[in-house]
Design a protein around this motif. Structure first.
Motif, PDB file in Angstrom:
ATOM      1  N   GLU A   1      -1.195   8.543  14.996  1.00 49.18           N
ATOM      2  CA  GLU A   1       0.060   7.827  14.761  1.00 49.18           C
ATOM      3  C   GLU A   1      -0.093   7.107  13.428  1.00 49.18           C
ATOM      4  OE1 GLU A   1       0.829   5.385  18.135  1.00 49.18           O
ATOM      5  OE2 GLU A   1       0.870   7.133  19.461  1.00 49.18           O
ATOM      6  N   GLY A   2       1.030   6.784  12.797  1.00 53.15           N
ATOM      7  CA  GLY A   2       0.946   6.028  11.548  1.00 53.15           C
ATOM      8  C   GLY A   2       1.119   6.918  10.334  1.00 53.15           C
ATOM      9  N   ARG A   3       1.004   6.277   9.158  1.00 57.24           N
ATOM     10  CA  ARG A   3       1.337   6.972   7.914  1.00 57.24           C
ATOM     11  C   ARG A   3       0.248   7.923   7.457  1.00 57.24           C
ATOM     12  NH1 ARG A   3       3.872   3.249   3.435  1.00 57.24           N
ATOM     13  NH2 ARG A   3       1.853   3.689   2.481  1.00 57.24           N
ATOM     14  N   GLY A   4      -0.987   7.689   7.886  1.00 58.99           N
ATOM     15  CA  GLY A   4      -2.073   8.582   7.468  1.00 58.99           C
ATOM     16  C   GLY A   4      -2.380   8.467   5.992  1.00 58.99           C
ATOM     17  N   ASP A   5      -2.537   7.219   5.521  1.00 58.89           N
ATOM     18  CA  ASP A   5      -2.902   7.028   4.109  1.00 58.89           C
ATOM     19  C   ASP A   5      -4.348   7.435   3.871  1.00 58.89           C
ATOM     20  OD1 ASP A   5      -0.663   5.547   2.611  1.00 58.89           O
ATOM     21  OD2 ASP A   5      -0.757   4.480   4.509  1.00 58.89           O
ATOM     22  N   HIS A   6      -4.684   7.648   2.616  1.00 58.56           N
ATOM     23  CA  HIS A   6      -6.082   7.839   2.237  1.00 58.56           C
ATOM     24  C   HIS A   6      -6.840   6.566   2.612  1.00 58.56           C
ATOM     25  CE1 HIS A   6      -9.569   7.905  -0.471  1.00 58.56           C
ATOM     26  NE2 HIS A   6      -9.443   9.218  -0.448  1.00 58.56           N
ATOM     27  N   PRO A   7      -8.091   6.692   3.091  1.00 58.92           N
ATOM     28  CA  PRO A   7      -8.834   5.509   3.533  1.00 58.92           C
ATOM     29  C   PRO A   7      -8.855   4.355   2.513  1.00 58.92           C
ATOM     30  CG  PRO A   7     -10.031   7.489   4.115  1.00 58.92           C
ATOM     31  CD  PRO A   7      -8.833   7.944   3.337  1.00 58.92           C
ATOM     32  N   ASP A   8      -8.800   4.651   1.219  1.00 58.49           N
ATOM     33  CA  ASP A   8      -8.807   3.566   0.224  1.00 58.49           C
ATOM     34  C   ASP A   8      -7.468   2.832   0.157  1.00 58.49           C
ATOM     35  OD1 ASP A   8     -11.307   4.400  -0.368  1.00 58.49           O
ATOM     36  OD2 ASP A   8     -10.814   5.293  -2.312  1.00 58.49           O
ATOM     37  N   PHE A   9      -6.446   3.356   0.816  1.00 56.88           N
ATOM     38  CA  PHE A   9      -5.104   2.772   0.720  1.00 56.88           C
ATOM     39  C   PHE A   9      -4.626   2.167   2.038  1.00 56.88           C
ATOM     40  CE2 PHE A   9      -5.012   5.104  -3.148  1.00 56.88           C
ATOM     41  CZ  PHE A   9      -3.967   4.627  -3.922  1.00 56.88           C
ATOM     42  N   THR A  10      -5.494   2.074   3.039  1.00 53.06           N
ATOM     43  CA  THR A  10      -4.973   1.738   4.366  1.00 53.06           C
ATOM     44  C   THR A  10      -4.355   0.343   4.463  1.00 53.06           C
ATOM     45  OG1 THR A  10      -7.256   1.382   4.929  1.00 53.06           O
ATOM     46  CG2 THR A  10      -6.223   3.307   5.891  1.00 53.06           C
ATOM     47  N   ASP A  11      -4.797  -0.608   3.650  1.00 55.79           N
ATOM     48  CA  ASP A  11      -4.204  -1.936   3.763  1.00 55.79           C
ATOM     49  C   ASP A  11      -3.202  -2.179   2.648  1.00 55.79           C
ATOM     50  OD1 ASP A  11      -5.753  -2.570   5.936  1.00 55.79           O
ATOM     51  OD2 ASP A  11      -7.453  -3.087   4.646  1.00 55.79           O
ATOM     52  N   CYS A  12      -2.664  -1.103   2.165  1.00 55.35           N
ATOM     53  CA  CYS A  12      -1.916  -1.197   0.923  1.00 55.35           C
ATOM     54  C   CYS A  12      -0.424  -0.963   1.131  1.00 55.35           C
ATOM     55  CB  CYS A  12      -2.508  -0.171  -0.029  1.00 55.35           C
ATOM     56  SG  CYS A  12      -1.865  -0.219  -1.656  1.00 55.35           S
ATOM     57  N   TYR A  13       0.193  -1.697   2.043  1.00 56.10           N
ATOM     58  CA  TYR A  13       1.633  -1.538   2.238  1.00 56.10           C
ATOM     59  C   TYR A  13       2.384  -2.157   1.078  1.00 56.10           C
ATOM     60  CZ  TYR A  13       1.830   0.576   6.759  1.00 56.10           C
ATOM     61  OH  TYR A  13       1.743   1.495   7.767  1.00 56.10           O
ATOM     62  N   ARG A  14       3.257  -1.383   0.497  1.00 59.15           N
ATOM     63  CA  ARG A  14       4.019  -1.921  -0.647  1.00 59.15           C
ATOM     64  C   ARG A  14       5.356  -2.398  -0.102  1.00 59.15           C
ATOM     65  NH1 ARG A  14       5.042   2.859  -4.021  1.00 59.15           N
ATOM     66  NH2 ARG A  14       5.746   1.398  -5.566  1.00 59.15           N
ATOM     67  N   SER A  15       5.813  -3.561  -0.576  1.00 62.54           N
ATOM     68  CA  SER A  15       7.105  -4.050  -0.091  1.00 62.54           C
ATOM     69  C   SER A  15       8.146  -3.944  -1.193  1.00 62.54           C
ATOM     70  CB  SER A  15       6.979  -5.476   0.391  1.00 62.54           C
ATOM     71  OG  SER A  15       6.363  -6.232  -0.602  1.00 62.54           O
ATOM     72  N   PHE A  16       9.383  -3.730  -0.781  1.00 68.93           N
ATOM     73  CA  PHE A  16      10.455  -3.515  -1.766  1.00 68.93           C
ATOM     74  C   PHE A  16      11.622  -4.433  -1.466  1.00 68.93           C
ATOM     75  CE2 PHE A  16       7.912   0.209  -1.544  1.00 68.93           C
ATOM     76  CZ  PHE A  16       7.676   0.469  -2.856  1.00 68.93           C
TER      77      PHE A  16
END
Ligand code: SF4
Length: 357
Positions: free
Chosen positions: A342-357
């Motif tokens: 489940e989830g977005r499946g980001d690259h492990p280096d990006f997992t805490d990297c939610y960008r807000s708009f």
């Protein structure tokens, strides 16, 4: 067991290095136990990083118009037999709505290089998806653009970009593409995308016309320099209405071996078991996962256009509804002991990297 190749696999796992000759030994190896040893080693590496999870991305093929004329591609502008279509923004959004209901948290908008989709239109679509589905990642796969265009899409909310480099060797590149397209620009695009901050995917076709093992080695060297977050590889499959219509298809065996080699060289990379692999072999996607792949990209495009986005002949899943494809893939993955994450499946280096708009 071929002990020489086994030693190469062990050193690949521990040193994360390979030479052209060692790659050749692996490609030429025909011993089943040694091949299984390669796949098992790659699988273990994938599981150390991703457990038994397979990430899914919902693919929306939104236009099959393309201004380019790549010799291998079924939707090249020179193919007068291609039945062209474009999805409207509303249609794209309803594919994403359906994907969201089915559990997808990444949408991949893929299309030819279609001048109708100006930067303004692309940004509008990306923003609209992000507004409706803020927890989802948007991946674009729409070809070569300027740095400024890539930056606009990123600022509009796009998270990832897929651009297969096709081959890192300029001479080989010129045999696959008409004059006017260059290997140099393709590589520059990938570096631009990385610099902007995207999660970036490159990739090649295995067994494309004129490709040598030295070419594949050069591709690996390029990838080691670029350090992409995703690597998409699948066997070359000819499309009958292209200049390469009579060329032999790429080897499934070589594709699986290369997937395993890439997993060992890039333990954390996102590595899809592609639809082309599933087309070349009915169990290709399962075999890909068992050789170290960890991503599947089922189609969310409406069924009335799916049969028109044909980059190559015989493409699977062109008649199934998105919900059927989704269920089918979930079952296939479970049968081999994996499950869909489940989830977005980001690259492990990006997992805490939610960008807000
Ligand atoms: S490979 Fe991509 S850029 Fe080339 S003709 Fe096909 S869709 Fe267009």
């Amino acid at each position: 067991m071929d002990n020489e190749v086994r030693a190469i696999i062990d050193s690949l796992e521990h040193e994360k290095k390979i030479s052209a000759d060692r790659l050749r030994y692996i490609f030429m190896c025909d011993d089943d136990d040694t091949k299984e040893y390669l796949f098992q080693t790659a699988r273990r590496t994938a599981q150390q990083n991703f457990k038994n999870e397979v990430y899914i991305r919902g693919l929306v093929e939104f236009t099959n118009f393309c201004k380019n004329d790549c010799y291998y591609c079924g939707i090249r502008c020179g193919n007068a037999k291609a039945d062209r279509y474009r999805l409207t923004e509303e249609e794209i959004l309803s594919c994403c709505d359906l994907g969201d209901e089915l559990g997808f948290r990444t949408f991949v908008l893929q299309g030819g290089e279609d001048p109708y989709f100006t930067d303004e239109r692309i940004c509008h679509i990306v923003k609209a998806i992000k507004e409706k589905h803020p927890s989802c990642a948007v991946t674009l796969s729409i070809g070569e653009k300027s740095y400024e265009s890539y930056k606009k899409y990123y600022d509009a909310g796009a998270d990832r970009y897929l651009l297969r480099h096709e081959t890192a060797d300029p001479e080989h590149y010129s045999k696959l593409h008409p004059a006017g397209m260059s290997c140099e620009n393709r590589k520059k695009c990938l570096h631009d995308l990385k610099e902007i901050g995207y999660q970036v995917g490159c990739g090649i076709m295995v067994g494309s016309p004129y490709q040598t093992i030295d070419n594949i080695y050069e591709d690996i060297v390029f990838m080691q320099e670029l350090q992409p977050h995703m690597i998409g590889i699948g066997p070359f499959i000819a499309h009958k209405d292209t200049p390469f219509g009579n060329e032999p298809d790429g080897s499934v065996d070589h594709t699986l071996k290369l997937l395993a080699v890439l997993r060992l060289l890039f333990p954390k990379v996102l590595l899809p078991a592609t639809t082309a692999l599933g087309t070349a072999d009915v169990m290709g996607r399962e075999k890909g996962i068992l050789a170290g792949a960890n991503v599947l990209m089922p189609n969310l495009s409406p069924t009335n256009v799916r049969g028109k986005y044909l980059l190559y002949d015989g493409k699977i899943c062109t008649g199934d509804e998105a919900a059927e494809c989704n269920m089918c893939l979930r079952r296939r993955v479970e049968r081999i002991g994996y499950h869909i994450a489940e989830g977005r499946g980001d690259h492990p280096d990006f997992t805490d990297c939610y960008r807000s708009f």
